[in-house]
Scaffold this motif. Structure first.
Motif, PDB file in Angstrom:
ATOM      1  N   LEU A 143       0.807  -1.220   0.000  1.00  0.00           N
ATOM      2  CA  LEU A 143       0.000   0.000   0.000  1.00  0.00           C
ATOM      3  C   LEU A 143       0.845   1.277   0.000  1.00  0.00           C
ATOM      4  CD1 LEU A 143      -2.925   0.985  -0.033  1.00  0.00           C
ATOM      5  CD2 LEU A 143      -2.882   0.994   2.458  1.00  0.00           C
ATOM      6  N   PRO A 144       1.921   1.368   0.791  1.00  0.00           N
ATOM      7  CA  PRO A 144       2.734   2.600   0.769  1.00  0.00           C
ATOM      8  C   PRO A 144       3.309   2.894  -0.626  1.00  0.00           C
ATOM      9  CG  PRO A 144       3.218   1.349   2.735  1.00  0.00           C
ATOM     10  CD  PRO A 144       2.366   0.460   1.870  1.00  0.00           C
ATOM     11  N   LEU A 145       3.792   1.863  -1.302  1.00  0.00           N
ATOM     12  CA  LEU A 145       4.335   2.046  -2.639  1.00  0.00           C
ATOM     13  C   LEU A 145       3.246   2.429  -3.629  1.00  0.00           C
ATOM     14  CD1 LEU A 145       6.709   1.852  -4.616  1.00  0.00           C
ATOM     15  CD2 LEU A 145       6.193  -0.595  -4.872  1.00  0.00           C
ATOM     16  N   LEU A 146       2.112   1.741  -3.553  1.00  0.00           N
ATOM     17  CA  LEU A 146       0.983   2.057  -4.422  1.00  0.00           C
ATOM     18  C   LEU A 146       0.494   3.474  -4.157  1.00  0.00           C
ATOM     19  CD1 LEU A 146      -1.171   1.107  -6.483  1.00  0.00           C
ATOM     20  CD2 LEU A 146      -2.513   0.286  -4.536  1.00  0.00           C
ATOM     21  N   GLY A 147       0.393   3.826  -2.879  1.00  0.00           N
ATOM     22  CA  GLY A 147      -0.040   5.168  -2.514  1.00  0.00           C
ATOM     23  C   GLY A 147       0.893   6.227  -3.044  1.00  0.00           C
ATOM     24  N   LEU A 148       2.177   5.942  -3.016  1.00  0.00           N
ATOM     25  CA  LEU A 148       3.173   6.882  -3.539  1.00  0.00           C
ATOM     26  C   LEU A 148       2.953   7.120  -5.023  1.00  0.00           C
ATOM     27  CD1 LEU A 148       5.842   8.423  -2.798  1.00  0.00           C
ATOM     28  CD2 LEU A 148       7.048   6.406  -3.656  1.00  0.00           C
ATOM     29  N   SER A 149       2.764   6.033  -5.772  1.00  0.00           N
ATOM     30  CA  SER A 149       2.578   6.136  -7.215  1.00  0.00           C
ATOM     31  C   SER A 149       1.279   6.857  -7.577  1.00  0.00           C
ATOM     32  CB  SER A 149       2.576   4.733  -7.828  1.00  0.00           C
ATOM     33  OG  SER A 149       2.266   4.777  -9.205  1.00  0.00           O
ATOM     34  N   VAL A 150       0.175   6.444  -6.939  1.00  0.00           N
ATOM     35  CA  VAL A 150      -1.135   7.028  -7.253  1.00  0.00           C
ATOM     36  C   VAL A 150      -1.186   8.497  -6.838  1.00  0.00           C
ATOM     37  CG1 VAL A 150      -3.594   6.938  -6.703  1.00  0.00           C
ATOM     38  CG2 VAL A 150      -2.338   4.820  -7.126  1.00  0.00           C
ATOM     39  N   SER A 151      -0.645   8.808  -5.682  1.00  0.00           N
ATOM     40  CA  SER A 151      -0.677  10.184  -5.182  1.00  0.00           C
ATOM     41  C   SER A 151       0.181  11.100  -6.052  1.00  0.00           C
ATOM     42  CB  SER A 151      -0.194  10.234  -3.731  1.00  0.00           C
ATOM     43  OG  SER A 151      -1.012   9.466  -2.895  1.00  0.00           O
ATOM     44  N   TRP A 152       1.348  10.618  -6.448  1.00  0.00           N
ATOM     45  CA  TRP A 152       2.238  11.431  -7.282  1.00  0.00           C
ATOM     46  C   TRP A 152       1.597  11.712  -8.642  1.00  0.00           C
ATOM     47  CZ3 TRP A 152       6.101  14.585  -6.693  1.00  0.00           C
ATOM     48  CH2 TRP A 152       6.849  14.984  -7.808  1.00  0.00           C
ATOM     49  N   SER A 153       0.994  10.690  -9.239  1.00  0.00           N
ATOM     50  CA  SER A 153       0.393  10.863 -10.565  1.00  0.00           C
ATOM     51  C   SER A 153      -0.835  11.764 -10.519  1.00  0.00           C
ATOM     52  CB  SER A 153       0.015   9.504 -11.161  1.00  0.00           C
ATOM     53  OG  SER A 153      -1.005   8.876 -10.406  1.00  0.00           O
ATOM     54  N   ASN A 154      -1.451  11.914  -9.341  1.00  0.00           N
ATOM     55  CA  ASN A 154      -2.629  12.766  -9.207  1.00  0.00           C
ATOM     56  C   ASN A 154      -2.302  14.132  -8.608  1.00  0.00           C
ATOM     57  OD1 ASN A 154      -5.502  11.454  -9.757  1.00  0.00           O
ATOM     58  ND2 ASN A 154      -4.123   9.816  -9.078  1.00  0.00           N
ATOM     59  N   SER A 155      -1.032  14.490  -8.571  1.00  0.00           N
ATOM     60  CA  SER A 155      -0.625  15.755  -7.966  1.00  0.00           C
ATOM     61  C   SER A 155      -0.039  16.709  -9.001  1.00  0.00           C
ATOM     62  CB  SER A 155       0.414  15.506  -6.862  1.00  0.00           C
ATOM     63  OG  SER A 155      -0.072  14.612  -5.895  1.00  0.00           O
ATOM     64  N   ASP A 156      -0.231  17.980  -8.748  1.00  0.00           N
ATOM     65  CA  ASP A 156       0.329  18.995  -9.641  1.00  0.00           C
ATOM     66  C   ASP A 156       1.423  19.814  -8.968  1.00  0.00           C
ATOM     67  OD1 ASP A 156      -1.394  20.316  -7.873  1.00  0.00           O
ATOM     68  OD2 ASP A 156      -1.758  21.934  -9.311  1.00  0.00           O
ATOM     69  N   SER A 157       1.724  19.488  -7.714  1.00  0.00           N
ATOM     70  CA  SER A 157       2.766  20.203  -6.977  1.00  0.00           C
ATOM     71  C   SER A 157       3.223  19.336  -5.816  1.00  0.00           C
ATOM     72  CB  SER A 157       2.238  21.540  -6.451  1.00  0.00           C
ATOM     73  OG  SER A 157       1.235  21.323  -5.463  1.00  0.00           O
ATOM     74  N   ILE A 158       4.364  19.685  -5.237  1.00  0.00           N
ATOM     75  CA  ILE A 158       4.882  18.929  -4.101  1.00  0.00           C
ATOM     76  C   ILE A 158       3.934  19.018  -2.907  1.00  0.00           C
ATOM     77  CG2 ILE A 158       6.738  18.766  -2.402  1.00  0.00           C
ATOM     78  CD1 ILE A 158       7.494  17.694  -5.127  1.00  0.00           C
TER      79      ILE A 158
END
Length: 268
Positions: A143-158
């Protein structure tokens, strides 16, 4: 921001603004944090309601297995709690299918729907594989790795990424897995023609794997408008201004039409 204690172990929600209401529905793992820009902008004109699905974000673990029908029923409970008779619904990605489920099961509580990069079923191998992998990772401790990928792809800024990722990791692994499973199992395609509420369909020009779903919904839904944005899949955070303007224009046009009908009835 508050917790509705009468739903399961509690349902985290927020409301902002006044007027006609719009309720937003997120896909698995993500949370209401994904609609930050919609809350900020659309609440100037409407009452914007967001919530974390059971076992996601700040909503506690649900002992009941997550299904689309359960989520739609929870949305009705939230509307009752807020004293709202009818609302527009906006679902992103697989959240769009929950909007369809709501329109099918609770049409008397809906003014219309907005489906962003959504579908009535997962029928292509690409998306089946992606969701199956996400389900497997959730089940096996990834889940942490998946969350990292999904969250990053859905973000427009840090800063946006940190917020989305932080909220995603608060969810229950088991409930998130259940939501992914429901995504693979759900299919309301054969019922689409019975939906008579107006629906706005918004898809990314570059999101080629979802174009068949856009065409399918456009063909089968009775009353719909299809719009494309020069983007991929993650429209709520990557094409905020265009999406919000489409939603604003859609709802305003429906309100004008409804007001005209009411005036016509009064005169007659």
């Amino acid at each position: 921001m508050a917790i509705l204690t009468t739903v399961g172990n509690g349902l985290y929600y927020s409301e902002k603004g006044e007027g006609t209401s719009i309720m937003f529905v997120h896909p698995p793992l993500l949370t209401s944090a994904n609609f930050t820009y919609q809350v900020e902008e659309l609440s100037r004109d409407f009452k914007v309601i967001t919530f974390d699905i059971r076992g996601h974000g700040r909503s506690p673990y649900s002992e009941q297995t997550l299904t689309y029908q359960l989520i739609a029923d929870d949305m009705v409970h939230l509307l009752n709690h807020l004293g709202i008779e009818k609302t527009y619904l906006c679902g992103y990605s697989t959240g769009g299918a929950i909007v369809l489920e709501f329109l099918l099961q609770h049409p008397n509580r809906a003014l219309g729907g907005v489906i962003v990069s959504g579908m009535s079923e997962v029928r292509d191998s690409y998306n089946k594989r992606r969701i199956s992998i996400a389900k497997f990772l959730t089940k096996t401790g990834g889940l942490p790795l998946l969350g990292l990928s999904v969250s990053w792809s859905n973000s427009d800024s840090i800063s946006n990424f940190k917020k989305i990722y932080r909220e995603a990791l608060k969810g229950s692994r088991k409930n998130i897995e259940q939501y992914y499973h429901a995504c693979l199992e759900y299919n309301c395609t054969n019922q689409l023609q019975t939906i008579d509420k107006p629906v706005l369909l918004v898809y990314g020009e570059k999101d080629k794997h979802f174009h068949p779903y856009a065409r399918l919904l456009h063909e089968k839904l009775q009353d719909n408008e299809l719009k494309f944005i020069d983007e991929k899949h993650r429209i709520p955070t990557k094409s905020t201004e265009e999406l919000n303007q489409f939603i604003r224009e859609f709802i305003n046009a429906k309100q004008v039409k409804q007001n005209s009908l009411i005036k016509g009835k009064i005169r007659s």
